[in-house]
Design an enzyme around this catalytic site. Structure first.
Site, PDB file in Angstrom:
ATOM      1  N   GLN A  73     -51.947 -14.192  24.316  1.00 11.97           N
ATOM      2  CA  GLN A  73     -53.122 -13.423  24.717  1.00 11.97           C
ATOM      3  C   GLN A  73     -52.939 -11.924  24.515  1.00 11.97           C
ATOM      4  OE1 GLN A  73     -56.039 -14.543  25.579  1.00 11.97           O
ATOM      5  NE2 GLN A  73     -55.427 -16.668  25.495  1.00 11.97           N
ATOM      6  N   HIS A  80     -49.990 -20.188  31.456  1.00  8.79           N
ATOM      7  CA  HIS A  80     -50.792 -21.241  30.827  1.00  8.79           C
ATOM      8  C   HIS A  80     -49.985 -22.535  30.943  1.00  8.79           C
ATOM      9  CE1 HIS A  80     -52.603 -23.439  27.409  1.00  8.79           C
ATOM     10  NE2 HIS A  80     -53.628 -22.630  27.545  1.00  8.79           N
ATOM     11  N   CYS A 140     -56.715 -23.891  31.604  1.00  3.57           N
ATOM     12  CA  CYS A 140     -55.352 -24.408  31.494  1.00  3.57           C
ATOM     13  C   CYS A 140     -54.378 -23.597  32.344  1.00  3.57           C
ATOM     14  CB  CYS A 140     -54.865 -24.442  30.037  1.00  3.57           C
ATOM     15  SG  CYS A 140     -55.856 -25.513  29.017  1.00  3.57           S
ATOM     16  N   LYS A 183     -55.586 -16.300  17.373  1.00  5.11           N
ATOM     17  CA  LYS A 183     -56.138 -15.346  18.334  1.00  5.11           C
ATOM     18  C   LYS A 183     -56.084 -13.922  17.786  1.00  5.11           C
ATOM     19  CE  LYS A 183     -54.711 -18.180  22.261  1.00  5.11           C
ATOM     20  NZ  LYS A 183     -55.835 -18.952  22.757  1.00  5.11           N
ATOM     21  N   ASP A 199     -44.508 -15.173  26.188  1.00  2.00           N
ATOM     22  CA  ASP A 199     -45.638 -15.830  25.534  1.00  2.00           C
ATOM     23  C   ASP A 199     -46.698 -14.758  25.261  1.00  2.00           C
ATOM     24  OD1 ASP A 199     -48.036 -17.055  24.996  1.00  2.00           O
ATOM     25  OD2 ASP A 199     -47.977 -18.457  26.677  1.00  2.00           O
TER      26      ASP A 199
END
Lengths: 143, 405
Positions: B202, B122, B363, B225, B199
């Site tokens: 997600q 991202h 993104c 999220k 990261d």
């Protein structure tokens, strides 16, 4: 005799009032987007590109007999359909009239969401750019 | 126990609403998840019953708010199996967390050091490292990906060296849904003494990372999220690493002693938590984790896989439709295009039919460049979605295709 921006807008509002639902409106716009050649390929360059996050818009302007002739295109067909409508309103008009005009008719024909900032489809920037061209040409004509 | 999706749906008030005259079909879960009533209630409860600034007041209300906020930190630590509570730093979200680490390392890295990112990051996990490299003279290297949307780990082996200081990879790609082999990536980096930031924005709503088992150095994610509120997230870091990182922002809360000559910084985690934090957000995040744990991340994962397989099968029946990200290990995300149709047009038409999907480059422009496409339509599922909703979505896609062809 040239139609005024206001009368073209009213004409478009009239046309759209014949549609019963969103689907007919969109089918009409998609047809517009498919059929009209809106810009010559030689003007479809990065210089004339307005970047939206979602779709691209190309806009070219030229002054002819004191009026601005706009040509434009987009890689997304619905965006292109709206461009066709915007060009019908704003192209072939005098700079001062373009500067004075608003885009409220877009709201009345049920396409307001396409001019919201969240769409990021380049249309908001395109309208801004239309007006900037008008301002530039108006200044040029005065001098 | 079977997975009772109808019962779960009743926990989410927003799922009852209509959009453009149609029942909402929300397939933009990778952008943000919807919130269950318990999470919404916890925010109202905080402001109604024990709103006070934390960590400072001697009065009872402040103590109460501090206890509940710190309990949320404890919950995050337990959920992800961190070693210590102070290794969990509350942030405003993933992007903020990444920037704390990037900014800290900008004072540690030296010219000639190397940092590695993956080709499927991202923008928030590319831009801060580019800025870091510009500032320090370090060199940015990229792990490439293949057509299926999998990272080429063999190429990773060749760019790793003793010059590598940091590696940044997402656990799950937001644009493709690929689950990256982070354990292997971490192990290999550690052989060269490099530190790894994962990261997890997600990932955490679909899978449960175990920080100690992964031996990960930094792990970041956002609450929103994971059924939690927006504006809050965390940075996990091993104590010894967080201790050597300089603070990110100056202000209240992060100091031990201030004179005009010198300020000494507070201990972890407060060193990185300058100013009044998002108290209600942190508390609600803890409630969201409780909610997810009660259903069970494993149960969520296997139900979502069912949705993913069902939707993939149905979508591939549509002529001219191509899915991007076809690796074996992926979360419930489908990125696709229909030949000759711009994703923006598809998104616009299905929205009119009540279906919320994401369109655009997500993104992750390097991925779009890799496939030479302007963007994709992305449908991302959550455990409160149903096969019936997928049927509605498929019909909407077919309708859009018909109108736009």
């Amino acid at each position: 005799m040239m139609m005024t921006i206001e009368s073209i807008q009213e004409e478009i509002i009239d046309e759209f009032s014949m549609f019963d639902d969103w689907m007919q409106r969109y089918e009409y716009m998609i047809d517009l987007g498919k059929s009209v050649p809106l810009i010559s390929n030689s003007n479809k360059t990065d210089d004339h590109l307005i970047k939206g996050c979602q779709s691209k818009v190309w806009l070219h302007a030229a002054l002819e007999d004191g009026k601005i002739v706009f040509t434009a295109d987009s890689d997304a067909i619905i965006t292109k359909g709206i461009i066709a409508i915007l060009l019908r309103v704003f192209s072939n008009q005098k700079p001062e009239n373009i500067l004075a005009a608003n885009t409220n008719f877009v709201d009345e024909i049920g396409l307001k969401e396409h001019l919201s900032l969240t769409r990021a489809n380049g249309l908001v920037s395109m309208i801004k750019q239309l007006k900037l061209y008008a301002l530039a040409y108006e200044t040029q004509l005065k001098n | 126990m079977s997975f009772d999706v109808q019962k779960i749906r009743q926990d989410f008030p927003i799922l009852q609403r209509k959009v453009n005259g149609y029942p909402l079909v929300y397939f933009d879960n990778a952008a943000t998840s919807q919130k269950p009533q318990v999470v919404i209630d916890s925010i109202v409860d905080y402001y109604s019953n024990y709103n006070a600034n934390i960590h400072r007041g001697v009065h009872s209300l402040s103590q109460e708010a501090t206890d509940v906020y710190e309990l949320a930190r404890e919950k995050i630590k337990q959920h992800f199996n961190a070693k210590h509570n102070h290794e969990i730093i509350f942030t405003s979200g993933t992007t903020h967390s990444i920037n704390i680490v990037a900014s800290g390392y900008s004072e540690i890295l030296q010219k000639g050091d190397e940092v590695i990112v993956s080709a499927m990051e991202h923008h928030s996990n590319i831009v801060p490292w580019q800025m870091l490299c510009e500032k320090t003279g370090a060199v940015l290297k990229v792990i490439p990906m293949n057509e299926e949307g999998n990272l080429l780990v063999s190429d990773y082996d060749t760019i790793l060296s003793s010059a590598t200081k940091l590696v940044f990879v997402n656990h799950v790609s937001n644009a493709l849904g690929t689950i990256n082999p982070i354990k292997e990536i971490i192990e290999k980096a550690h052989q060269y003494g490099a530190k790894v930031l994962i990261d997890g924005a997600q990932a955490c709503s679909h899978i449960l990372p175990d920080f100690q088992d992964l031996d990960v150095d930094f792990y970041v994610a956002s609450a929103h999220k994971m059924c939690g509120p927006t504006g809050v997230g965390f940075l996990y870091g091993k104590s010894e690493l967080l201790n050597i990182l300089p603070p990110y922002q100056g202000g209240g809360e992060m100091i031990k002693e201030v004179t005009f000559k010198k300020t000494t910084y507070a201990e972890l985690p407060h060193k990185f938590e300058a100013g009044t934090p998002n108290i209600s957000g942190g508390i609600a995040f803890g409630v969201a984790l409780d909610y997810l744990s009660a259903i069970g991340i494993d149960a969520i994962n296997s139900y979502e896989n069912e949705l993913l397989n069902y939707a993939t099968e149905k979508l591939l029946e549509i002529e001219g439709l191509k899915i991007y990200g076809t690796g074996k290990e992926k979360t419930a995300v489908i990125s696709f295009n229909i030949e000759g149709i711009h994703p923006y047009d598809i998104g616009t038409i299905v929205d009119k039919l009540g279906v919320a999907v994401r369109t655009g480059h997500h993104c992750a422009q390097p991925i779009m460049e890799f496939y030479k496409i302007p963007g994709t339509v992305r449908a991302s599922f959550a455990f409160y979605n149903t096969k019936k909703e997928i049927d509605i979505f498929i019909e909407a896609i077919k309708k859009a295709k018909m109108m736009l062809s």
